[in-house]
Design an enzyme around this catalytic site. Structure first.
Site, PDB file in Angstrom:
ATOM      1  N   GLU A   1       0.835  -1.068  -0.076  1.00 41.88           N
ATOM      2  CA  GLU A   1       0.114  -0.018  -0.126  1.00 41.88           C
ATOM      3  C   GLU A   1       0.870   1.253   0.066  1.00 41.88           C
ATOM      4  OE1 GLU A   1       0.333  -2.237   1.980  1.00 41.88           O
ATOM      5  OE2 GLU A   1      -0.117  -1.886   4.281  1.00 41.88           O
TER       6      GLU A   1
ATOM      7  N   GLY B   1       7.966  -8.945   5.760  1.00 42.68           N
ATOM      8  CA  GLY B   1       8.427  -9.145   7.203  1.00 42.68           C
ATOM      9  C   GLY B   1       8.245 -10.406   7.731  1.00 42.68           C
TER      10      GLY B   1
ATOM     11  N   THR C   1       4.733 -10.985   9.224  1.00 42.34           N
ATOM     12  CA  THR C   1       3.581 -11.131   8.277  1.00 42.34           C
ATOM     13  C   THR C   1       3.745 -12.583   7.848  1.00 42.34           C
ATOM     14  OG1 THR C   1       4.048  -8.914   7.995  1.00 42.34           O
ATOM     15  CG2 THR C   1       2.331 -10.005   6.434  1.00 42.34           C
TER      16      THR C   1
ATOM     17  N   CYS D   1      16.504  -6.210   2.105  1.00 39.23           N
ATOM     18  CA  CYS D   1      16.528  -7.476   2.935  1.00 39.23           C
ATOM     19  C   CYS D   1      17.873  -7.872   2.959  1.00 39.23           C
ATOM     20  CB  CYS D   1      15.669  -8.199   2.241  1.00 39.23           C
ATOM     21  SG  CYS D   1      16.092  -8.514   0.474  1.00 39.23           S
TER      22      CYS D   1
ATOM     23  N   GLU E   1      16.550  -7.469  12.574  1.00 38.77           N
ATOM     24  CA  GLU E   1      16.425  -6.830  11.536  1.00 38.77           C
ATOM     25  C   GLU E   1      16.013  -5.226  11.767  1.00 38.77           C
ATOM     26  OE1 GLU E   1      13.390  -7.294   8.350  1.00 38.77           O
ATOM     27  OE2 GLU E   1      15.036  -7.305   6.848  1.00 38.77           O
TER      28      GLU E   1
HETATM   29  P1  NAD Z   1       5.259  -6.383   5.417  1.00 42.87           P
HETATM   30  O1  NAD Z   1       5.389  -7.613   5.836  1.00 42.87           O
HETATM   31  O2  NAD Z   1       4.646  -5.221   6.504  1.00 42.87           O
HETATM   32  O3  NAD Z   1       4.356  -6.300   4.091  1.00 42.87           O
HETATM   33  C1  NAD Z   1       4.873  -6.905   2.791  1.00 42.87           C
HETATM   34  C2  NAD Z   1       3.422  -7.056   1.912  1.00 42.87           C
HETATM   35  O4  NAD Z   1       2.464  -7.988   2.594  1.00 42.87           O
HETATM   36  C3  NAD Z   1       2.833  -5.721   1.713  1.00 42.87           C
HETATM   37  O5  NAD Z   1       2.048  -5.817   0.272  1.00 42.87           O
HETATM   38  C4  NAD Z   1       1.586  -5.920   2.873  1.00 42.87           C
HETATM   39  O6  NAD Z   1       0.384  -4.849   2.384  1.00 42.87           O
HETATM   40  C5  NAD Z   1       1.428  -7.205   2.652  1.00 42.87           C
HETATM   41  N1  NAD Z   1       0.577  -7.740   4.075  1.00 42.87           N
HETATM   42  C6  NAD Z   1       1.045  -7.171   5.075  1.00 42.87           C
HETATM   43  N2  NAD Z   1       0.058  -8.011   6.134  1.00 42.87           N
HETATM   44  C7  NAD Z   1      -0.472  -8.952   5.396  1.00 42.87           C
HETATM   45  C8  NAD Z   1      -1.431  -9.758   5.798  1.00 42.87           C
HETATM   46  N3  NAD Z   1      -1.573 -10.186   7.074  1.00 42.87           N
HETATM   47  N4  NAD Z   1      -1.606 -10.880   4.926  1.00 42.87           N
HETATM   48  C9  NAD Z   1      -1.214 -10.628   3.609  1.00 42.87           C
HETATM   49  N5  NAD Z   1      -0.558  -9.532   3.274  1.00 42.87           N
HETATM   50  C10 NAD Z   1      -0.181  -8.729   4.105  1.00 42.87           C
HETATM   51  O7  NAD Z   1       6.702  -5.928   4.983  1.00 42.87           O
HETATM   52  P2  NAD Z   1       7.364  -4.589   4.098  1.00 42.87           P
HETATM   53  O8  NAD Z   1       7.386  -3.734   5.483  1.00 42.87           O
HETATM   54  O9  NAD Z   1       6.512  -4.223   3.101  1.00 42.87           O
HETATM   55  O10 NAD Z   1       8.530  -4.956   3.915  1.00 42.87           O
HETATM   56  C11 NAD Z   1       9.837  -5.116   4.574  1.00 42.87           C
HETATM   57  C12 NAD Z   1      10.270  -6.602   4.497  1.00 42.87           C
HETATM   58  O11 NAD Z   1      10.184  -7.321   3.712  1.00 42.87           O
HETATM   59  C13 NAD Z   1      11.613  -6.652   5.389  1.00 42.87           C
HETATM   60  O12 NAD Z   1      11.348  -7.306   6.388  1.00 42.87           O
HETATM   61  C14 NAD Z   1      12.554  -7.195   4.562  1.00 42.87           C
HETATM   62  O13 NAD Z   1      13.688  -7.843   4.905  1.00 42.87           O
HETATM   63  C15 NAD Z   1      11.627  -8.064   3.518  1.00 42.87           C
HETATM   64  N6  NAD Z   1      12.200  -8.352   2.446  1.00 42.87           N
HETATM   65  C16 NAD Z   1      12.537  -9.459   1.857  1.00 42.87           C
HETATM   66  C17 NAD Z   1      12.902  -9.843   0.737  1.00 42.87           C
HETATM   67  C18 NAD Z   1      13.795 -10.987   0.235  1.00 42.87           C
HETATM   68  O14 NAD Z   1      14.134 -11.160  -0.664  1.00 42.87           O
HETATM   69  N7  NAD Z   1      13.982 -11.927   1.226  1.00 42.87           N
HETATM   70  C19 NAD Z   1      13.024  -8.642  -0.176  1.00 42.87           C
HETATM   71  C20 NAD Z   1      12.400  -7.643   0.086  1.00 42.87           C
HETATM   72  C21 NAD Z   1      12.030  -7.347   1.293  1.00 42.87           C
END
Ligand code: NAD
Length: 489
Positions: free
Chosen positions: A176, A227, A230, A282, A383
């Site tokens: 979002e 994350g 999540t 990440c 993290e």
């Molecule tokens: P987040 O978990 O808050 O959200 C990620 C996505 O999930 C968003 O689109 C969000 O709207 C959605 N989401 C949130 N709650 C949900 C739920 N209950 N059910 C379904 N969808 C839901 O993460 P973020 O803050 O957007 O991203 C940062 C995190 O992503 C960091 O921890 C980072 O390390 C990780 N990340 C990992 C990689 C990798 O390749 N391993 C790459 C990029 C980011």
């Protein structure tokens, strides 16, 4: 106004809900978005279900699917500047980094266009005359693809390109906080005449649209990047109905520096590892582990150079670090800074917001260096996902490996050494999904990416990234059937 894309049509949310995305540089609104609710999620999954069960996509040839992915790659390059500008505005990252993201996204579509046909299955020797046995790869079905805010375009490409190459239909949900480049990408698919229902776009919050998507019984596979908390929630939800799940989660990535490497090169790369995209990566090298004999001069130079990093608008060519994504994210990093200080870390650079009045409305934070860190500190274990690097010291190779593996995550690690034997020993011993030797951050579309431990389940990119989206079916064909004679009656 940006709309949802369901069954080949741009549409408002069923209940008329909207939200806004804001510019992290100055907190001003960027665009209004349709905000999907339960009815929209149901419509999107139903469209993907119908397209999978009845539409042409799953029955199309690999050549046809590859041609479409190749066309998307061409369109991405045509719109490179515009897409990079959108990505920079929405995420705050520098325009140069956003351009690199568009190029990397293009490479991912080209890669999966290229290998789609090479992973169709294999022939198995059945060890019996008259029997033909083979493994065929088929699409899984309806895939829910959920992306984070730090690399919106690139992260969705890691999922979408292989999912479509394999013949699946999809419902995608960007964060979002950064949906705009994904909306533009969907526009390119429309232009490329992807059949309706094969790609559906939901915009909306994670706890509502995302949660409803994951819980929908019409979804066969969930691929999520985001994350840890999540990811755990999604995995629990996916257990109902035994749906497939692939998780790319966070990291707390050690960057191990041995004495004897070129000083300027290693300091320079340590900065890139830690502060690229303001550390909201990440695989950020947020945990430096530096050999005793080098330690003091290294941290002094690292801190001096961190203090010189130019923070500002991603669109300003002079800028080296943009803002954080949101006020919440900055507040989270500031809490970690306070925690680090209370746990005894030594603040050598940053730790505060920039003084410039031009930047006071944006979510900026100076690149921060903590020295004197111990493995038990919260800032070393968790993290942070911001411009904060911690420095620990070690004396022996064994100690360096032990520290590098002392994490519940396992996404990526760096090793800096001029001793090739040491490089191979340490890389072999580190329990992380990617180990860079004398480099940091490059990834290749043809090389698997993913995490050990709490960094996730499954692999994206490479052939494994395609196999995530394939069912494997064994077809056993007895060309000379005869009675089995198990029973006499
Ligand atoms: P987040 O978990 O808050 O959200 C990620 C996505 O999930 C968003 O689109 C969000 O709207 C959605 N989401 C949130 N709650 C949900 C739920 N209950 N059910 C379904 N969808 C839901 O993460 P973020 O803050 O957007 O991203 C940062 C995190 O992503 C960091 O921890 C980072 O390390 C990780 N990340 C990992 C990689 C990798 O390749 N391993 C790459 C990029 C980011």
């Amino acid at each position: 106004m940006r709309y949802l894309y369901i069954a080949g049509k741009w549409t408002e949310a069923a209940d008329g809900g909207t939200s806004q995305t804001i510019n992290p540089y100055d907190a001003t609104p960027l665009d209004t978005l349709a905000e999907a609710g339960d009815r929209d999620v149901d419509a999107a999954v139903t469209a993907a279900r119908e397209a999978f069960d009845e539409g042409p996509w799953r029955r199309s040839t690999v050549t046809e699917r590859a041609a479409l992915l190749g066309r998307i790659a061409d369109l991405l390059q045509r719109d490179r500047e515009q897409l990079a500008h959108t990505e920079s505005l929405d995420t705050g990252k520098t325009l140069n980094e956003a351009r690199a993201d568009v190029d990397d996204t293009t490479a991912v579509f080209r890669y999966y266009a290229g290998i789609a046909g090479a992973h169709a299955g294999r022939v198995v020797d059945p060890g019996r005359p008259g029997v033909v046995s083979r493994i065929v790869h088929e699409p899984v079905g309806v895939c829910a693809l959920i992306a984070p805010w730090n690399y919106p375009l690139l992260q969705i490409s890691w999922k979408l390109a292989p999912a479509l190459a394999a013949g699946n239909t999809t419902v995608i949900k960007p964060s979002e906080l950064t949906p705009l480049s994904t909306v533009a990408l969907v526009g390119l698919f429309e232009e490329a005449d992807l059949p309706p229902g094969v790609l559906n776009l939901l915009l909306g919050r994670g706890g509502t649209a995302g949660q409803a998507l994951v819980a929908h019984p019409g979804v066969d596979l969930i691929s999520f990047t985001g994350g840890l908390a999540t990811g755990e929630k999604i995995m629990a939800t996916a257990a109902h109905g035994v749906r497939r799940v692939a998780l790319e989660l966070g990291g707390k990535n050690p960057n191990v520096v041995f004495d004897g490497t070129d000083f300027d090169t290693v300091v320079d790369n340590a900065l890139t590892a830690a502060f690229l995209h303001s550390g909201q990566v990440c695989s950020a090298g947020a945990r430096l582990i530096v050999q005793d004999s080098l330690h003091d001069s290294f941290v002094a130079e690292l801190a001096a150079r961190a203090d010189r990093i130019r923070v500002g608008s991603g669109l300003d060519p002079e800028t080296e670090c943009g803002p954080l994504i949101s006020a919440e994210q900055r507040a989270k990093v500031e809490r970690y800074i306070a925690l680090g200080l209370s746990e005894g870390a030594e603040l050598l650079a940053g730790g505060k917001r920039p003084a410039s009045p031009d930047l006071e409305h944006g979510f900026f934070l100076r690149p921060t260096v903590f020295a004197g860190c111990r493995r038990d500190m919260t800032v070393v274990r968790e993290e942070v996902f911001g411009p904060l690097v911690t420095v620990e010291r070690f004396s022996t190779e064994e100690e360096a490996v032990w520290l590098g593996n002392d994490t519940s995550y396992g996404l990526a690690a760096g090793v800096w050494t001029s001793d090739a034997g040491q490089a191979e020993r340490v890389a072999g011993a580190l329990r992380h999904g990617t180990v860079w030797i004398n480099d940091y951050h490059p990834y290749l579309p043809q090389a698997e990416w993913g995490g050990f431990g709490k960094s996730g389940i499954g692999r994206e990119l490479g052939p494994s990234g395609l196999e995530e989206y394939q069912e494997k079916k064994h077809i056993y064909h007895n060309t000379s059937p005869a009675p089995a004679h198990w029973f006499s009656g």
